[in-house]
Design a protein around this motif. Sequence first.
Motif, PDB file in Angstrom:
ATOM      1  N   TYR A   5      37.069  33.286  47.741  1.00 48.10           N
ATOM      2  CA  TYR A   5      38.369  33.601  46.591  1.00 48.10           C
ATOM      3  C   TYR A   5      38.267  32.460  45.068  1.00 48.10           C
ATOM      4  O   TYR A   5      38.736  32.731  44.505  1.00 48.10           O
ATOM      5  N   LYS A   9      37.749  34.865  41.058  1.00 48.15           N
ATOM      6  CA  LYS A   9      38.514  34.199  40.090  1.00 48.15           C
ATOM      7  C   LYS A   9      37.460  33.680  39.277  1.00 48.15           C
ATOM      8  O   LYS A   9      38.042  33.222  37.649  1.00 48.15           O
ATOM      9  N   THR A  12      35.958  36.335  37.147  1.00 50.74           N
ATOM     10  CA  THR A  12      37.574  37.153  36.788  1.00 50.74           C
ATOM     11  C   THR A  12      37.898  35.867  35.373  1.00 50.74           C
ATOM     12  O   THR A  12      37.883  37.262  33.993  1.00 50.74           O
ATOM     13  N   SER A  13      38.492  34.877  35.120  1.00 53.60           N
ATOM     14  CA  SER A  13      37.718  34.138  34.179  1.00 53.60           C
ATOM     15  C   SER A  13      37.159  34.239  32.866  1.00 53.60           C
ATOM     16  O   SER A  13      36.632  34.806  31.821  1.00 53.60           O
TER      17      SER A  13
END
Length: 381
Positions: A5, A9, A12-13
Amino acid sequence: MEMLYFTLKFITSMIHDNLKELCLVLAGITLCLCLLINFGDSIFTIENVYSGITDEEAVTDFKNRVFFTFSDANELETVIKQLMEQAGIHAAYAEGYAGERIRCGSRIPLIRKHELLTGSIPDNLSQGQIITSHDLLTGGTEGWDLFTENDSGEPAAIADENLEEPETREFIAQGEKIQIAEKNFVNVAEIAGSEGHIVTIEDFVNLYRVSGSGGITLSYVYEKGFTEEQKQETEALIQSIRKPEKSYEADHSVGFSSFIETARENLLGLIIASLNALFLYAYLLKKRIPVYTILKLQGLTNGKLRGMLLLEFLFVYLAACLLSAVTYGIFAISMGRQMTFFEEVYLYSVVCIFVINLILFFLMTWKLVRRQPYELYQNGK
């Protein structure tokens, strides 16, 4: 699960903060893939320059074939006649050696436009007519191995190592008479290539009975949707007429070794192109050094950081693979490419570029990951 997870993230960042740079990296990798796919597709494609047929017909004639070998021409006419009465069979052909290489079929074999030298190709031949092969008339022997070795690379049922070379002959005009195995024929057309003179099935059988040697290869072309059960029924039908020496389907897939052999001359160019594409990725890595520093200070190990960066790189590469497939597909369709071996060429291209990029990725990230937080911070200033 928590680590996965966190990695998502992290990726995605990266996308959100570096979208412009990421698009350029994607474009670079996609270009490398498209160049290699285009090269492979151009090398292995079936050149469809046949007169009056579609791409699909050309591919069917090339790939959808089942072969049988016989020691002589007995019952050959019956076999071909029975084959053509079966649903789903498009054509049947035979080839052999009778003084010179000859071939016949229920249809005229597909002939490329640029191969036609004299005359015109009729819809059907009549007994006593012939379509001559220029290469064989002028003593060319290129392609004889196709006779003594079948398309799957296996030796034919009977191979005569003492085949005599045909007499040298100049161009044959339409309507001119020519003698093959002591039988006179009227020339209808002359074509390039050394696959063999084309005659009727009846003349083929008569010629082979007089001076045939080396065995006969029979093949039938099946249409799309022809099932394995139909193939078995067809083979049983042939067996009931006369038992062949062997039966087989030629392997027309492109092997990875063949692909590498043809692409190795472009290897240096691909490495240079991949380097150019990854320069921007190296810039992205350096731009986010402060992030890596904080993560290391929070206890992230070298192995986990390397794993996160690798997953990030795989995400970028997979996106480039999908983009290259769509981009090249649009290009190929607009250019009228047949893409006969697209699946194999695409897969091999993806693997080759991935290996090159993966090596370059580890070279770029090896020292970066091993550095201590303070050293990372100093280098990131």
